[in-house]
Design a protein around this motif. Structure first.
Motif, PDB file in Angstrom:
ATOM      1  N   ILE A  23      38.303  -8.985  -9.151  1.00  0.00           N
ATOM      2  CA  ILE A  23      37.625  -8.036  -8.259  1.00  0.00           C
ATOM      3  C   ILE A  23      37.425  -6.717  -9.002  1.00  0.00           C
ATOM      4  O   ILE A  23      38.345  -6.194  -9.615  1.00  0.00           O
ATOM      5  N   VAL A  24      36.202  -6.206  -8.944  1.00  0.00           N
ATOM      6  CA  VAL A  24      35.883  -4.900  -9.518  1.00  0.00           C
ATOM      7  C   VAL A  24      35.454  -4.000  -8.363  1.00  0.00           C
ATOM      8  O   VAL A  24      34.468  -4.274  -7.688  1.00  0.00           O
ATOM      9  N   ARG A  25      36.214  -2.948  -8.133  1.00  0.00           N
ATOM     10  CA  ARG A  25      35.914  -2.042  -7.014  1.00  0.00           C
ATOM     11  C   ARG A  25      34.720  -1.151  -7.308  1.00  0.00           C
ATOM     12  O   ARG A  25      33.899  -0.882  -6.442  1.00  0.00           O
ATOM     13  N   CYS A  26      34.654  -0.668  -8.542  1.00  0.00           N
ATOM     14  CA  CYS A  26      33.553   0.225  -8.920  1.00  0.00           C
ATOM     15  C   CYS A  26      33.485   0.306 -10.441  1.00  0.00           C
ATOM     16  O   CYS A  26      34.404   0.832 -11.067  1.00  0.00           O
ATOM     17  N   ARG A  27      32.435  -0.227 -11.027  1.00  0.00           N
ATOM     18  CA  ARG A  27      32.306  -0.201 -12.488  1.00  0.00           C
ATOM     19  C   ARG A  27      32.158   1.225 -12.981  1.00  0.00           C
ATOM     20  O   ARG A  27      31.392   2.016 -12.431  1.00  0.00           O
ATOM     21  N   THR A  28      32.877   1.542 -14.042  1.00  0.00           N
ATOM     22  CA  THR A  28      32.790   2.888 -14.599  1.00  0.00           C
ATOM     23  C   THR A  28      31.641   3.023 -15.597  1.00  0.00           C
ATOM     24  O   THR A  28      31.145   4.125 -15.819  1.00  0.00           O
ATOM     25  N   ASN A  29      31.206   1.900 -16.205  1.00  0.00           N
ATOM     26  CA  ASN A  29      30.087   1.907 -17.147  1.00  0.00           C
ATOM     27  C   ASN A  29      29.142   0.755 -16.839  1.00  0.00           C
ATOM     28  O   ASN A  29      29.506  -0.201 -16.157  1.00  0.00           O
ATOM     29  N   ASN A  30      27.926   0.840 -17.368  1.00  0.00           N
ATOM     30  CA  ASN A  30      27.009  -0.293 -17.308  1.00  0.00           C
ATOM     31  C   ASN A  30      27.488  -1.367 -18.272  1.00  0.00           C
ATOM     32  O   ASN A  30      28.219  -1.079 -19.228  1.00  0.00           O
ATOM     33  N   ALA A  31      27.070  -2.619 -18.040  1.00  0.00           N
ATOM     34  CA  ALA A  31      27.497  -3.691 -18.934  1.00  0.00           C
ATOM     35  C   ALA A  31      26.453  -4.795 -19.013  1.00  0.00           C
ATOM     36  O   ALA A  31      25.852  -5.178 -17.998  1.00  0.00           O
ATOM     37  N   PHE A  32      26.228  -5.275 -20.232  1.00  0.00           N
ATOM     38  CA  PHE A  32      25.528  -6.527 -20.464  1.00  0.00           C
ATOM     39  C   PHE A  32      26.602  -7.559 -20.767  1.00  0.00           C
ATOM     40  O   PHE A  32      27.349  -7.406 -21.735  1.00  0.00           O
ATOM     41  N   LEU A  33      26.702  -8.593 -19.962  1.00  0.00           N
ATOM     42  CA  LEU A  33      27.748  -9.594 -20.145  1.00  0.00           C
ATOM     43  C   LEU A  33      27.115 -10.949 -20.423  1.00  0.00           C
ATOM     44  O   LEU A  33      26.470 -11.537 -19.558  1.00  0.00           O
ATOM     45  N   LEU A  34      27.284 -11.445 -21.651  1.00  0.00           N
ATOM     46  CA  LEU A  34      26.766 -12.751 -22.047  1.00  0.00           C
ATOM     47  C   LEU A  34      27.848 -13.800 -21.855  1.00  0.00           C
ATOM     48  O   LEU A  34      28.962 -13.657 -22.370  1.00  0.00           O
ATOM     49  N   ARG A  35      27.541 -14.877 -21.124  1.00  0.00           N
ATOM     50  CA  ARG A  35      28.482 -15.975 -20.963  1.00  0.00           C
ATOM     51  C   ARG A  35      28.391 -16.886 -22.190  1.00  0.00           C
ATOM     52  O   ARG A  35      27.355 -17.463 -22.466  1.00  0.00           O
ATOM     53  N   ILE A  57      24.250 -11.335 -17.638  1.00  0.00           N
ATOM     54  CA  ILE A  57      24.136 -10.599 -16.388  1.00  0.00           C
ATOM     55  C   ILE A  57      24.276  -9.112 -16.677  1.00  0.00           C
ATOM     56  O   ILE A  57      25.106  -8.702 -17.497  1.00  0.00           O
ATOM     57  N   PHE A  58      23.422  -8.313 -16.052  1.00  0.00           N
ATOM     58  CA  PHE A  58      23.522  -6.863 -16.155  1.00  0.00           C
ATOM     59  C   PHE A  58      24.303  -6.349 -14.957  1.00  0.00           C
ATOM     60  O   PHE A  58      23.964  -6.634 -13.802  1.00  0.00           O
ATOM     61  N   LEU A  59      25.379  -5.610 -15.224  1.00  0.00           N
ATOM     62  CA  LEU A  59      26.243  -5.048 -14.183  1.00  0.00           C
ATOM     63  C   LEU A  59      26.154  -3.531 -14.264  1.00  0.00           C
ATOM     64  O   LEU A  59      26.696  -2.914 -15.181  1.00  0.00           O
ATOM     65  N   PRO A  60      25.444  -2.897 -13.332  1.00  0.00           N
ATOM     66  CA  PRO A  60      25.250  -1.445 -13.414  1.00  0.00           C
ATOM     67  C   PRO A  60      26.484  -0.640 -13.057  1.00  0.00           C
ATOM     68  O   PRO A  60      27.360  -1.107 -12.317  1.00  0.00           O
ATOM     69  N   ARG A  61      26.544   0.541 -13.587  1.00  0.00           N
ATOM     70  CA  ARG A  61      27.623   1.481 -13.274  1.00  0.00           C
ATOM     71  C   ARG A  61      27.662   1.713 -11.765  1.00  0.00           C
ATOM     72  O   ARG A  61      26.646   1.890 -11.111  1.00  0.00           O
ATOM     73  N   GLY A  62      28.871   1.715 -11.213  1.00  0.00           N
ATOM     74  CA  GLY A  62      29.029   1.947  -9.785  1.00  0.00           C
ATOM     75  C   GLY A  62      29.006   0.695  -8.937  1.00  0.00           C
ATOM     76  O   GLY A  62      29.311   0.753  -7.747  1.00  0.00           O
ATOM     77  N   SER A  63      28.650  -0.454  -9.527  1.00  0.00           N
ATOM     78  CA  SER A  63      28.579  -1.684  -8.740  1.00  0.00           C
ATOM     79  C   SER A  63      29.979  -2.202  -8.416  1.00  0.00           C
ATOM     80  O   SER A  63      30.927  -2.014  -9.171  1.00  0.00           O
ATOM     81  N   ALA A  64      30.089  -2.855  -7.267  1.00  0.00           N
ATOM     82  CA  ALA A  64      31.346  -3.467  -6.829  1.00  0.00           C
ATOM     83  C   ALA A  64      31.082  -4.949  -6.586  1.00  0.00           C
ATOM     84  O   ALA A  64      30.057  -5.315  -6.000  1.00  0.00           O
ATOM     85  N   TYR A  65      32.005  -5.805  -7.034  1.00  0.00           N
ATOM     86  CA  TYR A  65      31.751  -7.232  -6.910  1.00  0.00           C
ATOM     87  C   TYR A  65      33.033  -8.022  -7.139  1.00  0.00           C
ATOM     88  O   TYR A  65      34.032  -7.516  -7.656  1.00  0.00           O
ATOM     89  N   GLU A  66      32.980  -9.283  -6.722  1.00  0.00           N
ATOM     90  CA  GLU A  66      34.016 -10.262  -7.041  1.00  0.00           C
ATOM     91  C   GLU A  66      33.376 -11.314  -7.930  1.00  0.00           C
ATOM     92  O   GLU A  66      32.223 -11.700  -7.722  1.00  0.00           O
TER      93      GLU A  66
END
Length: 254
Positions: A23-35, A57-66
Motif C-alpha cells: 500500500i502506498v498512501r502518497c507517492r513522494t516522487n513520480n515513477a516509471f516502473l518497468l515490470r 506503469i507511470f505512477l505520478p507524485r501524490g498518487s495513492a494505490y494498492e
C-alpha cells in the motif's frame, strides 16, 4: 502529458522486488516502473490497472494505490524515480511493441546507476530523455488542432489574469474566441494535454499546496479562497484528487 514536463530533477534508478501486496498512501516522487518479471495489479480506488511483464506503469507524485502480485514467484521490476512539474498527470500503462529499446534503456540505466560513476549518471540522463521522447510521441495530441493554438489566445490571456478568481466561468471561455465550446476544448486539449477544467484545477491546487507549505495563511478556507474556491469542501475534494491527501494533512506536516 510528458511533452509538457518541466523542472526535471532528483532522478534515481533501482531494482524493485515488492511484497505480494503493498500500500502506498502518497507517492513522494513520480515513477516509471518497468515490470521485468511477473504481472502486478494497481488499484487507485476509482480505477485499476495491470502492468504485465515487459510493460511500464507511470505512477505520478501524490498518487495513492494498492498493488498486488498476479502470480507466484519472482515479481521484479526497475523503477526510475524523479521529480518534475506537469500541467496534468495520471497513472498510465505503456507497452513497448513499437519501441523494443525501452527494456534495454531501463536495464542499462539501472546498471550504470548501480555500478557507474558521476559521468555514467549523465549517460543515464541521456537515456531517460530518449525514453521521454518516445512517451511524448505516444501522448502527443492531434497536431492539426495544436497548430490552431492562436485561435484561443484571447481566452488564454483572460485565463492567465483570472486563474484564481472565484467568479471564473470556465465553460464561457470559448465565447471570448467566438468559437463553439467543443471546438475550443479540442484546441485547448491539443495544446495542453488536458481539459480546461482540469488545467485550472491543477494550477490552483499547485498554488494551494505552496501556500499551505509556506504557512502564510490562517485557515484552509482562506487558502481555498486565495486560489479561486469559494467552497472549502469542494476545494478539499479537488486537493485530495490531485495530491492524494487532504489539505489539513499537509497542514499538520508543514
Amino acid at each position: 502529458m510528458f511533452y509538457n514536463m518541466k523542472n526535471l530533477s532528483d532522478i534515481t534508478v533501482y531494482h524493485t522486488n515488492p511484497k505480494p501486496h503493498s500500500i502506498v498512501r502518497c507517492r513522494t516522487n513520480n515513477a516509471f516502473l518497468l515490470r521485468t518479471s511477473g504481472g502486478r495489479l494497481f488499484d487507485f480506488g476509482d480505477k485499476t490497472m495491470i502492468a504485465a511483464k515487459g510493460q511500464m506503469i507511470f505512477l505520478p507524485r501524490g498518487s495513492a494505490y494498492e498493488s498486488t502480485s498476479l502470480s507466484e514467484g519472482e515479481n521484479r521490476g526497475i523503477c526510475i524515480s524523479f521529480k518534475a512539474d506537469f500541467s496534468y498527470s495520471i497513472p498510465s500503462v505503456y507497452s513497448f511493441e513499437g519501441f523494443p529499446e525501452a527494456t534495454h534503456i531501463f536495464k542499462t540505466m539501472v546498471d550504470l546507476w548501480d555500478n557507474g560513476n558521476e559521468t555514467d549518471h549523465y549517460k543515464c540522463l541521456s537515456l531517460f530523455y530518449t525514453l521521454l521522447s518516445y512517451l511524448s510521441g505516444i501522448d502527443h495530441p492531434d497536431y492539426s488542432f495544436k497548430r490552431k493554438g492562436s485561435v484561443i489566445k484571447p481566452a488564454l490571456d483572460y485565463l492567465k489574469s483570472h486563474l484564481y478568481d472565484p467568479s471564473l466561468k470556465i465553460n464561457s471561455l470559448h465565447a471570448l474566441c467566438n468559437i463553439s465550446d467543443t471546438y475550443f476544448r479540442k484546441i485547448f486539449i491539443a495544446n495542453y494535454g488536458v481539459t480546461p477544467q482540469k488545467y485550472v484545477m491543477s494550477k490552483r491546487i499547485s498554488k494551494a499546496t505552496s501556500l499551505i507549505e509556506s504557512g502564510d495563511y490562517n485557515t484552509i478556507s482562506e487558502v481555498a479562497l486565495a486560489v479561486g474556491y469559494s467552497d472549502p469542501l469542494y476545494f478539499s475534494r479537488a486537493f485530495k484528487k490531485i495530491n492524494g491527501t487532504s489539505p489539513s494533512d499537509i497542514n499538520k506536516n508543514a
